[in-house]
Motif scaffolding. Structure first.
Motif, PDB file in Angstrom:
ATOM      1  N   GLY A 112       0.808  -1.214   0.000  1.00 43.45           N
ATOM      2  CA  GLY A 112       0.000   0.000   0.000  1.00 43.45           C
ATOM      3  C   GLY A 112       0.840   1.261   0.000  1.00 43.45           C
ATOM      4  O   GLY A 112       0.561   2.222  -0.743  1.00 43.45           O
ATOM      5  N   VAL A 113       1.884   1.298   0.831  1.00 43.81           N
ATOM      6  CA  VAL A 113       2.791   2.445   0.879  1.00 43.81           C
ATOM      7  C   VAL A 113       3.476   2.628  -0.478  1.00 43.81           C
ATOM      8  O   VAL A 113       3.607   3.752  -0.992  1.00 43.81           O
ATOM      9  CB  VAL A 113       3.836   2.268   1.994  1.00 43.81           C
ATOM     10  CG1 VAL A 113       4.941   3.312   1.887  1.00 43.81           C
ATOM     11  CG2 VAL A 113       3.184   2.363   3.366  1.00 43.81           C
ATOM     12  N   PRO A 122      -4.400   6.655  -2.461  1.00 46.86           N
ATOM     13  CA  PRO A 122      -4.427   6.511  -0.992  1.00 46.86           C
ATOM     14  C   PRO A 122      -4.679   5.066  -0.571  1.00 46.86           C
ATOM     15  O   PRO A 122      -5.240   4.276  -1.332  1.00 46.86           O
ATOM     16  CB  PRO A 122      -5.597   7.412  -0.585  1.00 46.86           C
ATOM     17  CG  PRO A 122      -6.482   7.470  -1.784  1.00 46.86           C
ATOM     18  CD  PRO A 122      -5.568   7.396  -2.976  1.00 46.86           C
ATOM     19  N   PHE A 123      -4.242   4.740   0.655  1.00 43.60           N
ATOM     20  CA  PHE A 123      -4.457   3.383   1.151  1.00 43.60           C
ATOM     21  C   PHE A 123      -5.004   3.408   2.572  1.00 43.60           C
ATOM     22  O   PHE A 123      -4.808   4.371   3.321  1.00 43.60           O
ATOM     23  CB  PHE A 123      -3.178   2.543   1.075  1.00 43.60           C
ATOM     24  CG  PHE A 123      -2.144   2.863   2.132  1.00 43.60           C
ATOM     25  CD1 PHE A 123      -2.062   2.123   3.307  1.00 43.60           C
ATOM     26  CD2 PHE A 123      -1.238   3.900   1.947  1.00 43.60           C
ATOM     27  CE1 PHE A 123      -1.108   2.404   4.275  1.00 43.60           C
ATOM     28  CE2 PHE A 123      -0.279   4.203   2.907  1.00 43.60           C
ATOM     29  CZ  PHE A 123      -0.221   3.444   4.082  1.00 43.60           C
ATOM     30  N   ILE A 124      -5.709   2.339   2.916  1.00 48.49           N
ATOM     31  CA  ILE A 124      -6.214   2.101   4.269  1.00 48.49           C
ATOM     32  C   ILE A 124      -5.317   1.081   4.944  1.00 48.49           C
ATOM     33  O   ILE A 124      -5.014   0.022   4.361  1.00 48.49           O
ATOM     34  CB  ILE A 124      -7.662   1.584   4.230  1.00 48.49           C
ATOM     35  CG1 ILE A 124      -8.619   2.674   3.749  1.00 48.49           C
ATOM     36  CG2 ILE A 124      -8.101   1.073   5.603  1.00 48.49           C
ATOM     37  CD1 ILE A 124     -10.031   2.179   3.488  1.00 48.49           C
ATOM     38  N   LEU A 163       0.777   4.025  10.026  1.00 49.74           N
ATOM     39  CA  LEU A 163      -0.149   4.868  10.783  1.00 49.74           C
ATOM     40  C   LEU A 163      -0.064   6.330  10.335  1.00 49.74           C
ATOM     41  O   LEU A 163      -1.065   7.045  10.321  1.00 49.74           O
ATOM     42  CB  LEU A 163       0.145   4.762  12.279  1.00 49.74           C
ATOM     43  CG  LEU A 163      -0.249   3.435  12.937  1.00 49.74           C
ATOM     44  CD1 LEU A 163       0.398   3.311  14.310  1.00 49.74           C
ATOM     45  CD2 LEU A 163      -1.767   3.300  13.053  1.00 49.74           C
ATOM     46  N   GLU A 164       1.134   6.754   9.971  1.00 47.71           N
ATOM     47  CA  GLU A 164       1.327   8.149   9.568  1.00 47.71           C
ATOM     48  C   GLU A 164       0.895   8.415   8.125  1.00 47.71           C
ATOM     49  O   GLU A 164       0.403   9.503   7.817  1.00 47.71           O
ATOM     50  CB  GLU A 164       2.801   8.533   9.741  1.00 47.71           C
ATOM     51  CG  GLU A 164       3.238   8.606  11.200  1.00 47.71           C
ATOM     52  CD  GLU A 164       4.734   8.789  11.368  1.00 47.71           C
ATOM     53  OE1 GLU A 164       5.162   9.050  12.512  1.00 47.71           O
ATOM     54  OE2 GLU A 164       5.478   8.682  10.365  1.00 47.71           O
ATOM     55  N   GLN A 165       1.050   7.442   7.244  1.00 46.07           N
ATOM     56  CA  GLN A 165       0.804   7.686   5.822  1.00 46.07           C
ATOM     57  C   GLN A 165      -0.557   7.195   5.335  1.00 46.07           C
ATOM     58  O   GLN A 165      -1.011   7.615   4.272  1.00 46.07           O
ATOM     59  CB  GLN A 165       1.909   7.032   4.980  1.00 46.07           C
ATOM     60  CG  GLN A 165       3.269   7.656   5.183  1.00 46.07           C
ATOM     61  CD  GLN A 165       4.153   7.519   3.966  1.00 46.07           C
ATOM     62  OE1 GLN A 165       3.741   7.062   2.913  1.00 46.07           O
ATOM     63  NE2 GLN A 165       5.396   7.928   4.116  1.00 46.07           N
TER      64      GLN A 165
END
Length: 409
Positions: A112-113, A122-124, A163-165
């Motif tokens: 995801g990153v 964007p990712f969850i 958690l940040e991205q």
């Protein structure tokens, strides 16, 4: 219609995928999202269930891309699987206009990153639990081993990054949400978090669909006599489940209730269970072991007078939501379980759904058994608790709300 890429390192041909991934994705498809699903399948389970899962996905309108899960050698196999996931994900992103990537747990979130950086999608971070800490607490990663310490530190750093991205984080329990918000090393904390516990398909486990005739057929098949009561355990007996302690509880229960039997509904090897039964000095005739399919589960669980699960109360378990709790409560079966496991105690106490064990010793077990004999549990109240806290439709709607919020920005 928005296009969603869902990444799972868990297999859809495993029971977990069938109960905790596909039903949610099918529900989200009905709410107007088109789903591409990448998963990693264990060869034996895939060979047995691939046709079933492919048909379910086709019927639900889910585009399924199964990849082969590799187990060995350790670490290198995971790196290879991440490469496979990135390769397939990139192929889908190039071919289709993907609006959002939904990453189930840590391995998937590494992709995801990468996709966010490469394609600005964007990712969850659907974290599921504190995975690196689970590996340590479960003694799968020995931090005295330099390799495992390095791997642990790597994933803790990635946890911070996720958690940040992430556009949004999903966790399973309110206890873990509070814990994450207490972490000082996360930039811009509190992060955006939605709590969605492991829900159950309330229709699949609807007690009104289980006839007395069907129950009697199962009682006859399992050779359960009239007047015998059933204590049950549902699911695998792997790293986290305290089988010896559950057998100790049952052994003490037998002292005051000679008509009770212990039903294990599990795919685990019967020989392993019976070996522990022998060590505990329990009559094997008091033990029933049955490998039920998902379709069998509602009727099998409904035979229970009580259901039990003891889980090692390690730090990482504050982030766990046992799927079996939702299924058992939906059928109105009182629970016997221990505290310090996610939101389990809160739910049991709130809905008077059973007994919480706070110490694993004879005195605690005897007190619990005495309470069981004196308590008339409200089955309707337990079922209502499941409907309020663990309803699959509520879980799907919470995911929809998260999707909508991200995609509207």
């Amino acid at each position: 219609m928005k296009n969603i890429l869902y990444l799972s390192y868990d297999g859809m041909t495993d029971p977990l995928g069938q109960s905790q991934v596909i039903p949610y994705l099918g529900g989200l498809r009905k709410k107007g999202y088109r789903i591409w699903l990448i998963s990693f399948e264990k060869p034996a389970a895939y060979a047995e269930n691939k046709v079933l899962i492919r048909n379910i996905c086709m019927e639900a309108g889910i585009e399924w891309y199964p990849l082969r899960y590799t187990k060995k050698p350790a670490v290198i196999s995971a790196l290879f699987d991440i490469w496979q996931m990135k390769r397939m994900a990139a192929k889908i992103c190039r071919k289709h206009t993907i609006s959002l990537v939904h990453c189930r747990s840590y391995i998937s979130s590494m992709t995801g990153v990468w996709i966010k950086k490469k394609y600005s999608i964007p990712f969850i971070f659907d974290m599921r639990g504190f995975w690196p800490d689970e590996r340590v607490d479960g003694k799968l990663w020995d931090l005295n081993n330099p390799l495992y310490r390095q791997v642990y530190n790597f994933f803790k750093q990635r946890e911070k990054l996720f958690l940040e991205q992430a556009a949004h984080t999903i966790c399973l329990t309110y206890e873990s949400e509070k814990e994450i918000h207490s972490w000082k090393h996360i930039q811009n904390n509190p992060v955006k978090i939605t709590v969605i516990p492991c829900c159950a398909d309330m229709d699949h486990f609807d007690p009104d669909r289980i006839s007395d005739e069907l129950k009697n057929e199962w009682r006859a098949r399992l050779k359960i006599k009239d007047g015998e009561r059933i204590l049950s355990y549902v699911g695998s007996l792997g790293t986290w489940y305290m089988v010896e302690e559950m057998l100790d509880f049952f052994r003490i229960q037998l002292q005051s209730d000679t008509d009770i039997r212990f039903l294990f509904i599990t795919l685990d090897r019967a020989e392993n269970i019976l070996e522990m039964v022998k060590i505990k000095g329990i009559d094997p005739e008091k033990i029933i072991i049955y490998a039920g399919s998902r379709n069998d589960m509602p009727a099998l669980i409904s035979l229970s007078d009580y259901a039990i699960f003891f889980i090692i109360p390690a730090y990482s378990k504050m982030a766990s939501s046992p799927t079996k709790q939702a299924e058992i409560m939906r059928l109105g079966i009182p629970l016997i379980c221990n505290d310090r496991i996610g939101d389990t105690s809160y739910v049991v106490d709130k809905y008077n759904a059973g007994i919480i064990i706070r110490e694993f010793n004879t005195a605690s077990y005897r007190n619990a058994i005495e309470t069981l004999t004196k308590t008339v549990f409200d089955k309707k109240g337990i079922r209502q608790g499941a409907l309020e806290f663990y309803n699959l439709e509520t879980g799907i709607e919470r995911y929809r709300q998260v999707y909508s919020e991200i995609l509207s920005n």
